[in-house]
Design a protein around this motif. Structure first.
Motif, PDB file in Angstrom:
ATOM      1  N   VAL A   1       0.832  -1.205   0.000  1.00 21.57           N
ATOM      2  CA  VAL A   1       0.000   0.000   0.000  1.00 21.57           C
ATOM      3  C   VAL A   1       0.868   1.257   0.000  1.00 21.57           C
ATOM      4  CG1 VAL A   1      -1.691   1.318   1.331  1.00 21.57           C
ATOM      5  CG2 VAL A   1      -1.959  -1.150   1.082  1.00 21.57           C
ATOM      6  N   ALA A   2       1.924   1.245   0.806  1.00 20.70           N
ATOM      7  CA  ALA A   2       2.817   2.409   0.848  1.00 20.70           C
ATOM      8  C   ALA A   2       3.536   2.609  -0.480  1.00 20.70           C
ATOM      9  CB  ALA A   2       3.829   2.245   1.976  1.00 20.70           C
ATOM     10  N   ASP A   3       3.842   1.482  -1.134  1.00 17.24           N
ATOM     11  CA  ASP A   3       4.555   1.590  -2.409  1.00 17.24           C
ATOM     12  C   ASP A   3       3.699   2.236  -3.488  1.00 17.24           C
ATOM     13  OD1 ASP A   3       6.849   1.032  -4.094  1.00 17.24           O
ATOM     14  OD2 ASP A   3       5.624  -0.528  -5.033  1.00 17.24           O
ATOM     15  N   CYS A   4       2.376   2.097  -3.356  1.00 21.59           N
ATOM     16  CA  CYS A   4       1.488   2.739  -4.340  1.00 21.59           C
ATOM     17  C   CYS A   4       1.690   4.249  -4.362  1.00 21.59           C
ATOM     18  CB  CYS A   4       0.027   2.417  -4.015  1.00 21.59           C
ATOM     19  SG  CYS A   4      -0.435   0.697  -4.311  1.00 21.59           S
ATOM     20  N   GLU A   5       1.975   4.812  -3.191  1.00 17.33           N
ATOM     21  CA  GLU A   5       2.105   6.278  -3.112  1.00 17.33           C
ATOM     22  C   GLU A   5       3.317   6.772  -3.878  1.00 17.33           C
ATOM     23  OE1 GLU A   5       2.548   9.822   0.243  1.00 17.33           O
ATOM     24  OE2 GLU A   5       2.073   7.764   0.848  1.00 17.33           O
ATOM     25  N   ARG A   6       4.463   6.109  -3.679  1.00 14.10           N
ATOM     26  CA  ARG A   6       5.637   6.603  -4.389  1.00 14.10           C
ATOM     27  C   ARG A   6       5.585   6.269  -5.884  1.00 14.10           C
ATOM     28  NH1 ARG A   6      10.889   2.923  -2.610  1.00 14.10           N
ATOM     29  NH2 ARG A   6      10.124   0.887  -3.326  1.00 14.10           N
ATOM     30  N   LYS A   7       4.899   5.173  -6.222  1.00 10.27           N
ATOM     31  CA  LYS A   7       4.730   4.899  -7.650  1.00 10.27           C
ATOM     32  C   LYS A   7       3.821   5.927  -8.307  1.00 10.27           C
ATOM     33  CE  LYS A   7       5.659  -0.070  -7.874  1.00 10.27           C
ATOM     34  NZ  LYS A   7       5.096  -1.405  -8.149  1.00 10.27           N
ATOM     35  N   ALA A   8       2.829   6.422  -7.545  1.00 16.26           N
ATOM     36  CA  ALA A   8       1.899   7.396  -8.115  1.00 16.26           C
ATOM     37  C   ALA A   8       2.595   8.684  -8.509  1.00 16.26           C
ATOM     38  CB  ALA A   8       0.772   7.691  -7.113  1.00 16.26           C
ATOM     39  N   VAL A   9       3.670   9.015  -7.798  1.00 17.61           N
ATOM     40  CA  VAL A   9       4.386  10.263  -8.112  1.00 17.61           C
ATOM     41  C   VAL A   9       5.670  10.004  -8.872  1.00 17.61           C
ATOM     42  CG1 VAL A   9       3.399  11.496  -6.161  1.00 17.61           C
ATOM     43  CG2 VAL A   9       5.530  10.235  -5.854  1.00 17.61           C
TER      44      VAL A   9
END
Length: 368
Positions: free
Chosen positions: A105-113
């Motif tokens: 879930v946390a990795d989704c955030e950095r992938k989004a940006v």
């Protein structure tokens, strides 16, 4: 980790007192982070009320990231937020799969940006990270970014940007109402209909193979004929005219009579308003043929009408019915309008006669 034996233990729970360890200020690869987390988890749990201690181990090979199973169409990542929070709530021992879900879930955030190590290209198309590492719209190619994001249009290219959005600019033949349309200037031979914009052309033009050209019939000779009934007396019939302001008008016609077989070529060059405005004229008859039996057309008159138009009439002197014809090429008529033998006077020439030419021989006249 210290455990207070005086309190009742719940399977899969720990005391709220836990030592917090600061996370390193790096963002390793997700797989490496999961492996490190897996090795750091104690996978034994205490069984409540004297139960035997069971050792539960989840093989590392069974752990997969949600990303590895993402099909070509996007799907959700990890459990719900409420479920994940419950796994990490007080007196709970998160399992290896819970940590894996949290990392996914946390990795989704950095992938989004665009900050994942697997994303060397950075943010997605049309986006960037600003100086404060906030995701922002990339300006350029008609996109402006200021206090808000807007659209820019190049000046004088038919588009405008208003409070309601981008619109077509009316003017220069473009009309904007319930829909966008084209306004044609009818006086410029342009038409607009349900089929689109086109050219309003006459019989002298044609469209062949999607190209506008001269009509095949334009250069073909044409004929105007009229049957003259039996005449009580000689009568004049108008055959052509030009307006008073016309200059250097020209016409050449081949005139025939069916009754007697009379044939000749009549040629005229004339200005409008001769005598009234000082214009000039010349008339001639050539290629004359008259059979021995006589002829129907005796004289051709050039005369001025009441409005100063200049006209030509033929004088027919035959009591029997006859068909007279004018055969001509459109290229040989400049400025003159031809008529189908309209009666203008009986018994003599029309008023305001300027000059006349006999049709019984090759000859010419001229004047001003």
């Amino acid at each position: 980790m210290e455990i207070d034996d005086s309190q009742e233990k719940v399977p899969g729970s720990v005391d709220e007192k836990a030592t917090q360890k600061a996370l390193p200020n790096v963002t390793p690869d997700v797989a490496a982070l999961k492996e490190t987390t897996t090795n750091a988890i104690e996978e034994n749990s205490t069984i409540n009320e004297g139960a035997t201690r069971a050792e539960t181990t989840t093989p590392a090979s069974s752990l997969t990231t949600s990303r590895s199973a993402v099909p070509s169409t996007l799907s959700s990542v990890g459990p719900t937020t409420a479920s994940l929070k419950e796994k990490f709530s007080a007196q709970k021992i998160p399992l290896q799969t819970d940590f894996a879900n949290l990392i996914d879930v946390a990795d989704c955030e950095r992938k989004a940006v665009g900050l994942s190590p697997a994303q060397p290209g950075g943010a997605g198309a049309g986006l960037l990270l600003d100086a404060e590492e906030r995701l922002a719209v990339l300006p350029g190619n008609g996109i402006s970014v200021g206090a808000s994001v807007g659209v820019m249009v190049e000046a004088n290219k038919g588009l405008i940007v208003g409070a309601n959005g981008v619109a077509v600019q009316a003017g220069n033949g473009i009309s904007v109402g319930a829909s966008v349309g084209v306004t044609a200037n009818a006086g410029r031979a342009i038409i607009v209909d349900s089929g689109g914009v086109g050219i309003n052309y006459g019989s002298t033009l044609q469209v062949t193979n999607q190209q506008l050209g001269v009509s095949d019939n334009f250069l073909q000779r044409k004929t105007i004929s009229s049957t003259i009934p039996s005449l009580v007396s000689a009568t004049c019939f108008k055959i052509m005219s030009i307006p008073s302001g016309m200059k250097n008008a020209y016409a050449q016609v081949y005139i025939t009579s069916s009754l007697t077989g009379q044939k000749f070529v009549f040629t005229i060059c004339c200005d409008g308003g001769v005598s009234a405005s000082g214009g000039t004229y010349s008339m001639s008859i050539s290629n004359f043929y008259r059979p021995s039996a006589g002829y129907a057309v005796t004289v051709l008159y050039l005369y001025r009408e009441s409005n100063n138009d200049m006209s030509v009439c033929i004088f027919i002197n035959d009591a029997s019915p006859t068909t007279v014809s004018m055969n001509y090429s459109p290229c040989d008529i400049q400025g003159f309008t031809l008529y189908p033998f309209i009666q203008v006077s009986v018994g003599g020439p029309p008023p305001e006669t300027v000059n006349s030419i006999n049709s019984n021989s090759n000859n010419s006249v001229q004047g001003a």
